[in-house]
Design a protein around this motif. Structure first.
Motif, PDB file in Angstrom:
ATOM      1  N   TYR A   1       0.869  -1.169   0.000  1.00  0.00           N
ATOM      2  CA  TYR A   1       0.000   0.000   0.000  1.00  0.00           C
ATOM      3  C   TYR A   1       0.903   1.215   0.000  1.00  0.00           C
ATOM      4  O   TYR A   1       1.720   1.384   0.905  1.00  0.00           O
ATOM      5  N   LEU A   2       0.789   2.032  -1.044  1.00  0.00           N
ATOM      6  CA  LEU A   2       1.656   3.187  -1.188  1.00  0.00           C
ATOM      7  C   LEU A   2       0.847   4.456  -0.971  1.00  0.00           C
ATOM      8  O   LEU A   2      -0.053   4.775  -1.764  1.00  0.00           O
ATOM      9  N   ILE A   3       1.124   5.161   0.112  1.00  0.00           N
ATOM     10  CA  ILE A   3       0.445   6.402   0.464  1.00  0.00           C
ATOM     11  C   ILE A   3       1.040   7.526  -0.374  1.00  0.00           C
ATOM     12  O   ILE A   3       2.266   7.719  -0.397  1.00  0.00           O
ATOM     13  N   VAL A   4       0.172   8.281  -1.059  1.00  0.00           N
ATOM     14  CA  VAL A   4       0.611   9.376  -1.926  1.00  0.00           C
ATOM     15  C   VAL A   4      -0.018  10.670  -1.397  1.00  0.00           C
ATOM     16  O   VAL A   4      -1.133  11.028  -1.776  1.00  0.00           O
ATOM     17  N   PRO A   5       0.683  11.362  -0.478  1.00  0.00           N
ATOM     18  CA  PRO A   5       0.112  12.574   0.122  1.00  0.00           C
ATOM     19  C   PRO A   5       0.011  13.731  -0.870  1.00  0.00           C
ATOM     20  O   PRO A   5       0.629  13.718  -1.941  1.00  0.00           O
TER      21      PRO A   5
ATOM     22  N   TRP B   1      -3.567   5.299   8.355  1.00  0.00           N
ATOM     23  CA  TRP B   1      -3.660   4.116   7.501  1.00  0.00           C
ATOM     24  C   TRP B   1      -2.283   3.504   7.246  1.00  0.00           C
ATOM     25  O   TRP B   1      -2.148   2.285   7.187  1.00  0.00           O
ATOM     26  N   GLN B   2      -1.269   4.343   7.088  1.00  0.00           N
ATOM     27  CA  GLN B   2       0.072   3.825   6.867  1.00  0.00           C
ATOM     28  C   GLN B   2       0.512   2.958   8.043  1.00  0.00           C
ATOM     29  O   GLN B   2       1.144   1.919   7.857  1.00  0.00           O
ATOM     30  N   ARG B   3       0.155   3.385   9.244  1.00  0.00           N
ATOM     31  CA  ARG B   3       0.507   2.599  10.430  1.00  0.00           C
ATOM     32  C   ARG B   3      -0.344   1.330  10.549  1.00  0.00           C
ATOM     33  O   ARG B   3       0.113   0.334  11.113  1.00  0.00           O
ATOM     34  N   ALA B   4      -1.564   1.357  10.019  1.00  0.00           N
ATOM     35  CA  ALA B   4      -2.499   0.241  10.201  1.00  0.00           C
ATOM     36  C   ALA B   4      -2.428  -0.827   9.107  1.00  0.00           C
ATOM     37  O   ALA B   4      -2.658  -2.005   9.381  1.00  0.00           O
ATOM     38  N   LEU B   5      -2.143  -0.431   7.882  1.00  0.00           N
ATOM     39  CA  LEU B   5      -2.164  -1.374   6.762  1.00  0.00           C
ATOM     40  C   LEU B   5      -0.863  -2.171   6.676  1.00  0.00           C
ATOM     41  O   LEU B   5       0.215  -1.631   6.920  1.00  0.00           O
ATOM     42  N   PRO B   6      -0.970  -3.439   6.294  1.00  0.00           N
ATOM     43  CA  PRO B   6       0.249  -4.240   6.121  1.00  0.00           C
ATOM     44  C   PRO B   6       1.022  -3.748   4.896  1.00  0.00           C
ATOM     45  O   PRO B   6       0.426  -3.292   3.915  1.00  0.00           O
ATOM     46  N   ASN B   7       2.336  -3.838   4.980  1.00  0.00           N
ATOM     47  CA  ASN B   7       3.188  -3.484   3.832  1.00  0.00           C
ATOM     48  C   ASN B   7       2.925  -2.073   3.307  1.00  0.00           C
ATOM     49  O   ASN B   7       2.961  -1.844   2.104  1.00  0.00           O
ATOM     50  N   ALA B   8       2.662  -1.128   4.203  1.00  0.00           N
ATOM     51  CA  ALA B   8       2.382   0.246   3.776  1.00  0.00           C
ATOM     52  C   ALA B   8       3.649   1.091   3.818  1.00  0.00           C
ATOM     53  O   ALA B   8       4.486   0.953   4.708  1.00  0.00           O
TER      54      ALA B   8
ATOM     55  N   GLU C   1       0.227  15.153   7.823  1.00  0.00           N
ATOM     56  CA  GLU C   1       0.713  15.183   9.198  1.00  0.00           C
ATOM     57  C   GLU C   1       0.328  13.921   9.952  1.00  0.00           C
ATOM     58  O   GLU C   1      -0.445  13.105   9.475  1.00  0.00           O
ATOM     59  N   ASP C   2       0.858  13.779  11.150  1.00  0.00           N
ATOM     60  CA  ASP C   2       0.692  12.562  11.933  1.00  0.00           C
ATOM     61  C   ASP C   2      -0.768  12.210  12.201  1.00  0.00           C
ATOM     62  O   ASP C   2      -1.113  11.041  12.271  1.00  0.00           O
ATOM     63  N   ASP C   3      -1.648  13.210  12.342  1.00  0.00           N
ATOM     64  CA  ASP C   3      -3.061  12.950  12.626  1.00  0.00           C
ATOM     65  C   ASP C   3      -3.906  12.743  11.363  1.00  0.00           C
ATOM     66  O   ASP C   3      -5.089  12.447  11.464  1.00  0.00           O
ATOM     67  N   HIS C   4      -3.322  12.941  10.202  1.00  0.00           N
ATOM     68  CA  HIS C   4      -4.043  12.766   8.935  1.00  0.00           C
ATOM     69  C   HIS C   4      -4.387  11.292   8.753  1.00  0.00           C
ATOM     70  O   HIS C   4      -3.629  10.410   9.145  1.00  0.00           O
ATOM     71  N   TRP C   5      -5.536  11.021   8.140  1.00  0.00           N
ATOM     72  CA  TRP C   5      -5.964   9.632   7.938  1.00  0.00           C
ATOM     73  C   TRP C   5      -4.932   8.824   7.162  1.00  0.00           C
ATOM     74  O   TRP C   5      -4.764   7.631   7.411  1.00  0.00           O
ATOM     75  N   GLN C   6      -4.214   9.462   6.226  1.00  0.00           N
ATOM     76  CA  GLN C   6      -3.202   8.710   5.482  1.00  0.00           C
ATOM     77  C   GLN C   6      -2.107   8.186   6.408  1.00  0.00           C
ATOM     78  O   GLN C   6      -1.621   7.068   6.226  1.00  0.00           O
ATOM     79  N   SER C   7      -1.739   8.979   7.412  1.00  0.00           N
ATOM     80  CA  SER C   7      -0.722   8.529   8.373  1.00  0.00           C
ATOM     81  C   SER C   7      -1.262   7.413   9.250  1.00  0.00           C
ATOM     82  O   SER C   7      -0.555   6.436   9.528  1.00  0.00           O
TER      83      SER C   7
END
Length: 193
Positions: free
Chosen positions: A8-12, A26-33, A18-24
């Protein structure tokens, strides 16, 4: 959503997420992010952002699901319009959240070099999630971009720019759109089999 072969590649977007953004979250929650890290989040340059996205996708040869927000959505479309077939084939699908309309009159000057927005159909399944009160992209524009990109499009009521400022911290309800994307990816795989 656990699939050891898929990254999973997060593209901000502009300024990163920032740390509280949903993308952050999700990056911590999803496998292989992982996250695309741009060298300049404040004065972004289209060519640089596209090149960094390309490098991030090519980092290994596995399949990638892109999870983009705002200017990241525009970057994904621009990258896909000029990428080679081999690299495009690595992308299983893309979740495109709150795309930034860099062609609007009120667009910040720092983002104008991302215009014109690439309008080619994306060669992989995609889901676009917009909002009916996003100042960065009117709902009609989000729908039009979704049509151009061949994305299944959802317009959320009163969701703003779907970021921390609009009350979307972890945005757990957003996972349903990622699950929908995974369904579309699986459906395409079955059709090709």
């Amino acid at each position: 959503m656990r699939n050891e072969r898929t990254r999973y590649l997060i593209v901000p977007g502009w300024h990163g997420s920032e740390d509280d953004h949903w993308q952050s979250h999700w990056q911590r929650a999803l496998p292989n992010a992982a996250r695309v890290e741009q060298s300049d989040w404040i004065a972004p340059q289209r060519a640089d952002w596209i090149a960094e996205l390309e490098r991030a996708i090519r980092r290994d040869s596995g399949r990638v699901v892109l999870i983009a927000h705002s200017l990241g959505c525009v970057t994904v479309a621009a990258w896909a319009a000029q990428a080679d077939r081999r690299t495009l084939a690595q992308v299983a699908g893309a979740l495109l959240v709150a795309p930034a309309d860099v062609e609007r009159e009120t667009c910040h000057e720092a983002l104008r070099n991302f215009a014109p927005i690439a309008r080619q159909t994306l060669p992989f399944p995609s889901v676009l999630v917009g909002s009916d009160n996003d100042q960065a992209c009117a709902p009609q524009r989000a729908l039009a971009l979704g049509r151009c990109w061949g994305a299944e499009t959802v317009i959320l009521p009163s969701a703003g720019h779907i970021n921390v400022k609009s009350g979307h911290g972890a945005w757990d309800s957003g996972y349903r759109h990622l699950f929908r994307l995974q369904y579309l990816i699986d459906l395409q795989s079955r059709r090709r089999a």
